[in-house]
Every structure is written in structure tokens, then in C-alpha cells.
Design a protein around this motif. Structure first.
Motif, short mmCIF file in Angstrom:
data_model
loop_
_atom_site.label_atom_id
_atom_site.label_comp_id
_atom_site.label_asym_id
_atom_site.label_seq_id
_atom_site.Cartn_x
_atom_site.Cartn_y
_atom_site.Cartn_z
N UNK A 122 0.83 -1.21 0.00
CA UNK A 122 0.00 0.00 0.00
C UNK A 122 0.86 1.26 0.00
N UNK A 123 1.97 1.20 0.70
CA UNK A 123 2.90 2.33 0.76
C UNK A 123 3.41 2.70 -0.63
N UNK A 124 3.65 1.67 -1.45
CA UNK A 124 4.20 1.89 -2.79
C UNK A 124 3.15 1.88 -3.89
N UNK A 125 1.88 1.88 -3.53
CA UNK A 125 0.79 1.82 -4.51
C UNK A 125 0.26 3.20 -4.84
N UNK A 126 1.14 4.16 -4.99
CA UNK A 126 0.69 5.53 -5.22
C UNK A 126 -0.03 5.68 -6.55
N UNK A 127 0.20 4.77 -7.50
CA UNK A 127 -0.48 4.89 -8.80
C UNK A 127 -1.87 4.27 -8.76
N UNK A 128 -2.17 3.45 -7.76
CA UNK A 128 -3.50 2.83 -7.66
C UNK A 128 -4.50 3.84 -7.09
N UNK A 129 -5.73 3.75 -7.54
CA UNK A 129 -6.81 4.57 -6.99
C UNK A 129 -7.97 3.64 -6.67
N UNK A 152 -4.56 6.84 -2.23
CA UNK A 152 -5.36 5.86 -2.94
C UNK A 152 -6.80 6.35 -3.09
N UNK A 153 -7.29 7.13 -2.13
CA UNK A 153 -8.67 7.63 -2.14
C UNK A 153 -8.75 9.09 -2.59
N UNK A 160 -14.47 7.16 -1.71
CA UNK A 160 -13.75 7.50 -0.47
C UNK A 160 -14.34 6.80 0.76
N UNK A 161 -14.46 5.48 0.69
CA UNK A 161 -15.03 4.71 1.80
C UNK A 161 -13.93 3.85 2.44
N UNK A 162 -13.98 3.75 3.77
CA UNK A 162 -12.98 2.99 4.52
C UNK A 162 -13.70 2.07 5.50
N UNK A 163 -13.29 0.80 5.53
CA UNK A 163 -13.81 -0.15 6.50
C UNK A 163 -12.61 -0.78 7.21
N UNK A 164 -12.60 -0.67 8.52
CA UNK A 164 -11.51 -1.21 9.34
C UNK A 164 -12.08 -2.30 10.21
N UNK A 165 -11.52 -3.50 10.13
CA UNK A 165 -12.02 -4.61 10.93
C UNK A 165 -10.90 -5.33 11.65
#
Length: 195
Positions: A122-129, A152-153, A160-165
Motif C-alpha cells: 500500500x505504501x508503494x501503490x501511489x499509482x493505484x486509486x 489511494x482515495x 472514499x469509503x474505509x472499512x476497518x475490521x
């Protein structure tokens, strides 16, 4: 209780800029509740057939984009990959999804996808959206991981939705789950095996 949780979770995750924290004990089906919003979101956007409008005359964006962050890729492959593969071939077969084992990615014919990543990826996924970022086992993730999800968002047309489990551990005050439960405008859903 399952129906109540599904309704609350569904209501919270159908709004843009939604934040949901699932603080559960082990053995309650948390991973299923973390994966089910993927399929509901994808089903909604696969059936629409019309893409979302983007700025600058770019072609419409089709489908929904989901990033799922897990503590380790080995843990994903050992525990959850087979279940996700069975879900796309079974309960959610109508979506036509295909799981790619080498890239740990679910692809759907309408342009939707789910990419599984470790915090380092995720740290290196700056091109992903993405439209939805889900975190599994967030009790084992550092609170700083959420900062890596901000780019990413960042698209203006992202949902722009986040789910933390994760399993709640009151001793781990610096986990992503502990931090998420203190966010403003967060929907917190807690459950134990008794529920």
C-alpha cells in the motif's frame, strides 16, 4: 444480530466518505463482514452499466475499485484466499468474478476489481486509486497505515469509503483499529461470539 449488523453496515457504507470500524472478537465471522461490502459495491456498479463521470473529458469510470489491506500476504493466502475464490464461484457467481492467485486480485467483467495488499504494498501503490479500502486484522496494523491509504482515495470521483475490521485488544492502543474507533463520524460495530 447478523441482520441488524448488515443493515447498519450497509447504511454506513452506501454513503460517500463513509468510515466503519468493526471491532469484534475472534470467531464471529469478521472476515466475511469485511468482504461482503466488496461484493455489494461491485454488484451495484456492475449492474449500472454506466460509468461515473470524470473531469477533463476522460472516459467514464466503469466498475468499483477496492483495495483490501492485510497484515501479511502469507496470512491472506493461507486463511482467506480460498474462501474468496469460493465466494466468487459460489454465492457471488452472478457477478462473473475471477480470482487470480499470482496477483491476489479479483477481476470482474464490468471493470470492477479487488486488489489484496500488505501495508508495504500500500505504501508503494501511489499509482493505484480506489473507491473502498478495507483493512482486515486491523488490531495488528499500525495506526500510521491509514496515511498510506490517503493517496489511494484522493480522486475527486472516488467514493472514499474505509472499512476497518479486527479483533479488539484494549492493550494495543496504537493499532489502526484503536485509532479508527476515535475517528469523527465513524460507525463502530462491536460483537462477540455471544451475539
Amino acid at each position: 444480530v447478523v441482520l441488524v449488523v448488515q443493515r447498519v453496515e450497509q447504511r454506513a457504507l452506501t454513503q460517500d466518505d463513509a468510515r466503519v470500524a468493526l471491532s469484534w472478537k475472534r470467531g464471529c465471522g469478521l472476515s466475511w463482514f469485511t468482504r461482503s461490502p466488496w461484493y455489494r459495491l461491485i454488484a451495484e456498479h456492475e449492474r449500472q452499466g454506466v460509468g461515473r463521470v470524470r473531469l477533463g473529458g476522460a472516459p467514464p469510470l466503469r466498475g468499483a475499485r477496492v483495495i483490501h489491506v492485510v497484515p501479511t500476504m502469507k496470512g491472506w493466502r493461507d486463511t482467506h484466499a480460498r474462501t474468496a475464490e469460493q465466494e466468487t464461484a459460489g454465492v457471488w457467481a452472478s457477478l462473473g468474478g475471477r480470482y487470480r492467485r499470482t496477483s491476489c486480485r479479483l477481476d470482474f467483467p464490468g471493470g470492477s476489481w479487488v486488489q489484496v495488499m500488505s501495508p508495504r504494498d500500500l505504501l508503494y501503490a501511489s499509482c493505484e486509486r480506489a473507491d473502498l479500502v478495507t483493512f482486515d486484522e486491523a488490531g495488528m496494523l499500525s495506526a500510521s497505515v491509514i496515511e498510506d491509504a490517503v493517496p489511494v482515495l484522493s480522486e475527486p470521483w472516488s467514493m472514499n469509503r474505509v472499512l476497518v475490521g479486527g479483533a479488539w485488544n484494549p492493550d494495543n492502543k496504537y493499532s489502526l483499529l484503536a485509532a479508527a474507533m476515535k475517528w469523527p463520524r465513524v460507525t463502530v460495530i462491536q460483537a462477540t461470539w455471544r451475539d
